[in-house]
Design a protein around this motif. Structure first.
Motif, PDB file in Angstrom:
ATOM      1  N   TRP A   1       0.790  -1.224  -0.053  1.00 25.00           N
ATOM      2  CA  TRP A   1       0.077   0.049   0.022  1.00 25.00           C
ATOM      3  C   TRP A   1       0.783   1.304   0.017  1.00 25.00           C
ATOM      4  O   TRP A   1       1.961   1.297   0.908  1.00 25.00           O
ATOM      5  CB  TRP A   1      -0.921  -0.033   1.284  1.00 25.00           C
ATOM      6  CG  TRP A   1      -2.112  -0.982   1.202  1.00 25.00           C
ATOM      7  CD1 TRP A   1      -2.127  -2.217   1.756  1.00 25.00           C
ATOM      8  CD2 TRP A   1      -3.068  -0.652   0.349  1.00 25.00           C
ATOM      9  NE1 TRP A   1      -3.512  -2.671   1.429  1.00 25.00           N
ATOM     10  CE2 TRP A   1      -3.956  -1.988   0.358  1.00 25.00           C
ATOM     11  CE3 TRP A   1      -3.707   0.380  -0.448  1.00 25.00           C
ATOM     12  CZ2 TRP A   1      -5.282  -2.014  -0.142  1.00 25.00           C
ATOM     13  CZ3 TRP A   1      -4.920   0.130  -1.141  1.00 25.00           C
ATOM     14  CH2 TRP A   1      -5.720  -0.959  -0.931  1.00 25.00           C
ATOM     15  N   ARG A   2       0.494   2.134  -0.959  1.00 30.09           N
ATOM     16  CA  ARG A   2       1.359   3.267  -1.148  1.00 30.09           C
ATOM     17  C   ARG A   2       0.554   4.635  -0.756  1.00 30.09           C
ATOM     18  O   ARG A   2      -0.368   4.705  -1.460  1.00 30.09           O
ATOM     19  CB  ARG A   2       2.099   3.584  -2.441  1.00 30.09           C
ATOM     20  CG  ARG A   2       2.788   2.315  -2.958  1.00 30.09           C
ATOM     21  CD  ARG A   2       3.124   2.177  -4.378  1.00 30.09           C
ATOM     22  NE  ARG A   2       3.783   0.979  -4.840  1.00 30.09           N
ATOM     23  CZ  ARG A   2       5.360   1.084  -4.608  1.00 30.09           C
ATOM     24  NH1 ARG A   2       5.931   1.879  -4.356  1.00 30.09           N
ATOM     25  NH2 ARG A   2       5.753  -0.220  -4.965  1.00 30.09           N
ATOM     26  N   ASP A   3       1.070   5.446   0.241  1.00 28.70           N
ATOM     27  CA  ASP A   3       0.222   6.582   0.539  1.00 28.70           C
ATOM     28  C   ASP A   3       0.844   7.640  -0.572  1.00 28.70           C
ATOM     29  O   ASP A   3       1.889   7.880  -0.943  1.00 28.70           O
ATOM     30  CB  ASP A   3       0.899   7.375   1.970  1.00 28.70           C
ATOM     31  CG  ASP A   3       0.241   8.139   2.454  1.00 28.70           C
ATOM     32  OD1 ASP A   3      -0.503   9.042   1.580  1.00 28.70           O
ATOM     33  OD2 ASP A   3      -0.145   8.595   3.685  1.00 28.70           O
ATOM     34  N   CYS A   4      -0.227   8.157  -1.114  1.00 29.04           N
ATOM     35  CA  CYS A   4       0.071   9.096  -2.337  1.00 29.04           C
ATOM     36  C   CYS A   4       0.065  10.519  -2.102  1.00 29.04           C
ATOM     37  O   CYS A   4       0.490  11.186  -2.793  1.00 29.04           O
ATOM     38  CB  CYS A   4      -1.104   8.988  -3.256  1.00 29.04           C
ATOM     39  SG  CYS A   4      -2.692   9.786  -2.542  1.00 29.04           S
ATOM     40  N   GLY A   5       0.004  10.775  -0.773  1.00 33.67           N
ATOM     41  CA  GLY A   5       0.297  12.098  -0.363  1.00 33.67           C
ATOM     42  C   GLY A   5      -0.883  13.052  -0.507  1.00 33.67           C
ATOM     43  O   GLY A   5      -0.597  14.239  -0.091  1.00 33.67           O
ATOM     44  N   PHE A   6      -2.114  12.558  -0.562  1.00 33.19           N
ATOM     45  CA  PHE A   6      -3.082  13.535  -0.857  1.00 33.19           C
ATOM     46  C   PHE A   6      -4.321  12.866   0.317  1.00 33.19           C
ATOM     47  O   PHE A   6      -4.580  11.853   0.663  1.00 33.19           O
ATOM     48  CB  PHE A   6      -3.556  13.472  -2.189  1.00 33.19           C
ATOM     49  CG  PHE A   6      -2.637  14.066  -3.180  1.00 33.19           C
ATOM     50  CD1 PHE A   6      -2.788  15.645  -3.110  1.00 33.19           C
ATOM     51  CD2 PHE A   6      -2.084  13.587  -3.926  1.00 33.19           C
ATOM     52  CE1 PHE A   6      -1.854  16.373  -4.098  1.00 33.19           C
ATOM     53  CE2 PHE A   6      -1.191  14.075  -4.754  1.00 33.19           C
ATOM     54  CZ  PHE A   6      -1.175  15.361  -5.003  1.00 33.19           C
ATOM     55  N   ILE A   7      -5.282  13.980   0.433  1.00 31.04           N
ATOM     56  CA  ILE A   7      -6.213  13.624   1.425  1.00 31.04           C
ATOM     57  C   ILE A   7      -7.865  13.801   0.739  1.00 31.04           C
ATOM     58  O   ILE A   7      -7.774  15.018  -0.176  1.00 31.04           O
ATOM     59  CB  ILE A   7      -6.450  14.276   2.739  1.00 31.04           C
ATOM     60  CG1 ILE A   7      -5.103  13.955   3.741  1.00 31.04           C
ATOM     61  CG2 ILE A   7      -7.691  14.246   3.339  1.00 31.04           C
ATOM     62  CD1 ILE A   7      -5.104  14.733   4.819  1.00 31.04           C
ATOM     63  N   ALA A   8      -8.417  12.833   0.781  1.00 30.53           N
ATOM     64  CA  ALA A   8      -9.883  12.981  -0.122  1.00 30.53           C
ATOM     65  C   ALA A   8     -10.799  13.534   0.665  1.00 30.53           C
ATOM     66  O   ALA A   8     -11.040  12.914   2.005  1.00 30.53           O
ATOM     67  CB  ALA A   8     -10.266  11.739  -0.612  1.00 30.53           C
ATOM     68  N   GLU A   9     -11.736  14.420   0.275  1.00 32.84           N
ATOM     69  CA  GLU A   9     -12.945  14.816   0.780  1.00 32.84           C
ATOM     70  C   GLU A   9     -14.114  14.393   0.256  1.00 32.84           C
ATOM     71  O   GLU A   9     -14.183  14.552  -0.824  1.00 32.84           O
ATOM     72  CB  GLU A   9     -13.205  16.223   0.849  1.00 32.84           C
ATOM     73  CG  GLU A   9     -14.245  16.953   1.489  1.00 32.84           C
ATOM     74  CD  GLU A   9     -14.388  18.365   1.568  1.00 32.84           C
ATOM     75  OE1 GLU A   9     -15.438  18.857   2.233  1.00 32.84           O
ATOM     76  OE2 GLU A   9     -13.493  18.851   0.985  1.00 32.84           O
ATOM     77  N   VAL A  10     -14.871  13.408   0.780  1.00 27.17           N
ATOM     78  CA  VAL A  10     -15.807  12.555   0.449  1.00 27.17           C
ATOM     79  C   VAL A  10     -17.284  13.199   0.980  1.00 27.17           C
ATOM     80  O   VAL A  10     -17.426  13.139   2.047  1.00 27.17           O
ATOM     81  CB  VAL A  10     -15.663  11.148   0.582  1.00 27.17           C
ATOM     82  CG1 VAL A  10     -16.740  10.195  -0.132  1.00 27.17           C
ATOM     83  CG2 VAL A  10     -14.386  10.607  -0.088  1.00 27.17           C
ATOM     84  N   PHE A  11     -18.211  12.990  -0.108  1.00 24.58           N
ATOM     85  CA  PHE A  11     -19.740  13.282   0.169  1.00 24.58           C
ATOM     86  C   PHE A  11     -20.577  12.361  -0.418  1.00 24.58           C
ATOM     87  O   PHE A  11     -20.627  12.348  -1.633  1.00 24.58           O
ATOM     88  CB  PHE A  11     -19.931  14.834  -0.072  1.00 24.58           C
ATOM     89  CG  PHE A  11     -21.384  15.077   0.099  1.00 24.58           C
ATOM     90  CD1 PHE A  11     -21.832  15.496   1.677  1.00 24.58           C
ATOM     91  CD2 PHE A  11     -22.396  15.249  -0.767  1.00 24.58           C
ATOM     92  CE1 PHE A  11     -23.081  15.847   2.104  1.00 24.58           C
ATOM     93  CE2 PHE A  11     -23.743  15.551  -0.380  1.00 24.58           C
ATOM     94  CZ  PHE A  11     -24.055  15.813   1.026  1.00 24.58           C
ATOM     95  N   ALA A  12     -21.334  11.784   0.186  1.00 23.77           N
ATOM     96  CA  ALA A  12     -22.244  10.766  -0.173  1.00 23.77           C
ATOM     97  C   ALA A  12     -21.670   9.768  -1.371  1.00 23.77           C
ATOM     98  O   ALA A  12     -22.027   9.156  -2.240  1.00 23.77           O
ATOM     99  CB  ALA A  12     -23.525  11.272  -1.024  1.00 23.77           C
ATOM    100  N   GLY A  13     -20.278   9.326  -0.751  1.00 24.34           N
ATOM    101  CA  GLY A  13     -19.520   8.380  -1.421  1.00 24.34           C
ATOM    102  C   GLY A  13     -18.872   8.995  -2.826  1.00 24.34           C
ATOM    103  O   GLY A  13     -18.132   8.327  -3.360  1.00 24.34           O
ATOM    104  N   ILE A  14     -18.860  10.300  -2.820  1.00 24.12           N
ATOM    105  CA  ILE A  14     -18.415  10.785  -4.128  1.00 24.12           C
ATOM    106  C   ILE A  14     -17.131  11.878  -3.686  1.00 24.12           C
ATOM    107  O   ILE A  14     -17.358  12.459  -2.695  1.00 24.12           O
ATOM    108  CB  ILE A  14     -19.489  11.652  -5.160  1.00 24.12           C
ATOM    109  CG1 ILE A  14     -20.501  10.899  -5.446  1.00 24.12           C
ATOM    110  CG2 ILE A  14     -18.639  12.031  -6.157  1.00 24.12           C
ATOM    111  CD1 ILE A  14     -20.072   9.757  -6.312  1.00 24.12           C
ATOM    112  N   VAL A  15     -16.051  11.941  -4.519  1.00 28.28           N
ATOM    113  CA  VAL A  15     -14.937  12.475  -4.241  1.00 28.28           C
ATOM    114  C   VAL A  15     -15.319  13.939  -4.551  1.00 28.28           C
ATOM    115  O   VAL A  15     -15.466  14.216  -5.819  1.00 28.28           O
ATOM    116  CB  VAL A  15     -13.820  12.142  -4.635  1.00 28.28           C
ATOM    117  CG1 VAL A  15     -12.572  13.176  -4.461  1.00 28.28           C
ATOM    118  CG2 VAL A  15     -13.421  10.850  -4.188  1.00 28.28           C
TER     119      VAL A  15
END
Length: 438
Positions: free
Chosen positions: A409-423
């Motif tokens: 598993w590789r950390d890509c250096g980004f954080i996702a904000e997700v709403f209702a399953g959608i980025v």
């Protein structure tokens, strides 16, 4: 005076195009060779309309057989340089047939293409030449108002190791190998690097991540094997449902993971003809869109508003919008049906997903239909995004030695904000001082 372009690139009458013995190889050289054997007369590469105005080079289209012969001739010339196996060789070319053929020829010659964006300053290029020890470059004499060959000539005067200078185009400077003249050579060149396993080290390419947030802004070199590149392209082609009947028109340079995956490698994996525009022109795009066969357009995500103003022809079967993290997505999108979104997480991975049945943006980290062995993704409790699988097996280049890849598993250096399953947005993760591929 040089012969006409088509005569320069076409194989001689009666020649048998050589192909590597390992037809199961994953790189572009073997994929081009396979297409030449299966369909010699099929279209491989198409020019950008009006390209001669900014390049000084004649517009040429190449069949699969012609592309194979061009690659063999270039590879034979590269082999005469006597370079060490897997040596890093710069590719500083606009998107187009020349860039695609050069990347494939370097692979066939047992060298490692190092993709250098034309937008880079001499200081950026110099830092890469010095730190990675580039031994040569393939570039162009003229790209619009730019004169890349002259810039590389000046760099070679400061860096002794940069000895092998090659270029396409008119008025190639003294000291350069004229690659157009190489194309005019007759005779069948000997097969180059028939057994990739005989060359030490993994076969792949080097590209650069400029979105890592480093204080000095220095680009980070990443190595990706051709096996990983092919897996990434197969994942992209499957998500877009691309077919061999299509013409793939891309407005993205072939100088990083997102460009290569959605352009050259996607065309080779799917069997499409590739038309890559090296210098954007609205007139060239307008000329390219119509046609008899189905067309797939690949464009940067930020062009969506402008693309929505166009009157798309009936032959357009789909639009792929390629976004780069960090990014914030809008709730309402100008384009709806027939759109696929692809999001690049630096040089690590590319996530691709069509918009939903209502034409709404639907990029999600939940991929139930995806092949996890090819590309798996997960979101940690803190929002950080990690990737695993063959399509994500890239790592920062440690010195000048390609890294040993591992299925981790590789950390890509980004954080996702997700709403209702959608980025709905991707932001950069806070600096932790750790290796993004650890």
């Amino acid at each position: 005076m040089k012969p006409p372009a088509q005569a320069r690139w076409a194989p001689d009458t009666g020649e048998e195009s050589p192909s590597p013995a390992d037809t199961n190889a994953n790189g572009p050289a073997a994929l081009f060779a396979r297409r030449a054997l299966a369909d010699p007369g099929g279209t491989a590469l198409l020019p950008q309309p009006g390209g001669m105005q900014w390049s000084g080079r004649e517009e040429i289209s190449l069949t699969n057989a012609e592309a194979e012969m061009a690659i063999s001739r270039l590879a034979a010339q590269l082999a005469t340089f006597g370079l060490p196996p897997r040596a890093l060789f710069g590719v500083a070319l606009p998107a187009g047939p020349e860039a695609c053929l050069t990347i494939a020829a370097l692979e066939r010659a047992g060298l490692t293409p190092c993709l250098i964006p034309l937008s880079w300053s001499p200081e950026q290029i110099g830092s890469v030449v010095e730190s990675l020890g580039l031994v040569g470059v393939a570039t162009q004499s003229r790209v619009g108002e730019l004169t890349p060959a002259l810039e590389w000539r000046d760099l070679a005067m400061r860096y002794f190791g940069l000895r092998f200078l090659t270029a396409f185009g008119p008025a190639v400077p003294d000291g350069f190998t004229d690659l157009d003249a190489v194309m005019a050579q007759s005779g069948v060149p000997a097969a180059i690097s028939a057994d990739p396993a005989a060359v030490p080290g993994p076969s792949g390419y080097v590209s650069f991540d400029q979105s890592d947030g480093k204080a000095d802004g220095a680009p980070v070199a990443w190595f990706r094997s051709w096996a990983s590149a092919r897996a990434a392209a197969e994942s992209f082609v499957a998500a877009t449902d691309m077919s061999p009947r299509e013409r793939l028109l891309t407005l993205i340079a072939q100088d990083d993971h997102r460009g290569l995956t959605t352009g050259l490698m996607a065309a080779l994996v799917s069997g499409c003809a590739l038309e890559a525009h090296g210098l954007f022109s609205s007139n060239a795009l307008a000329q390219s869109l119509p046609g008899e066969g189905p067309l797939r357009l690949v464009a940067p995500g930020w062009t969506e508003v402008d693309l929505a103003r166009l009157d798309f022809p009936e032959n357009l079967c789909g639009v792929v919008l390629v976004h780069e993290a960090p990014v914030r997505f809008k709730a309402q999108t100008p384009l709806t049906h027939g759109v696929t979104d692809a999001l690049a997480f630096g040089e690590i991975a590319l996530l691709t997903q069509p918009r939903d049945a209502r034409g709404r943006f639907a990029l999600s980290l939940d991929r139930p239909d995806a092949d996890a062995s090819m590309l798996a993704v997960r979101r940690e409790a803190d929002g950080s995004i990690q990737f695993r699988g063959m399509a994500a097996q890239a790592a920062p280049l440690d010195g000048r030695t390609p890294p040993v890849e591992a299925d981790i598993w590789r950390d890509c250096g980004f954080i996702a904000e997700v709403f209702a399953g959608i980025v709905i947005g991707v932001t950069r993760a806070p600096a932790s001082g750790t290796d993004p591929a650890a």
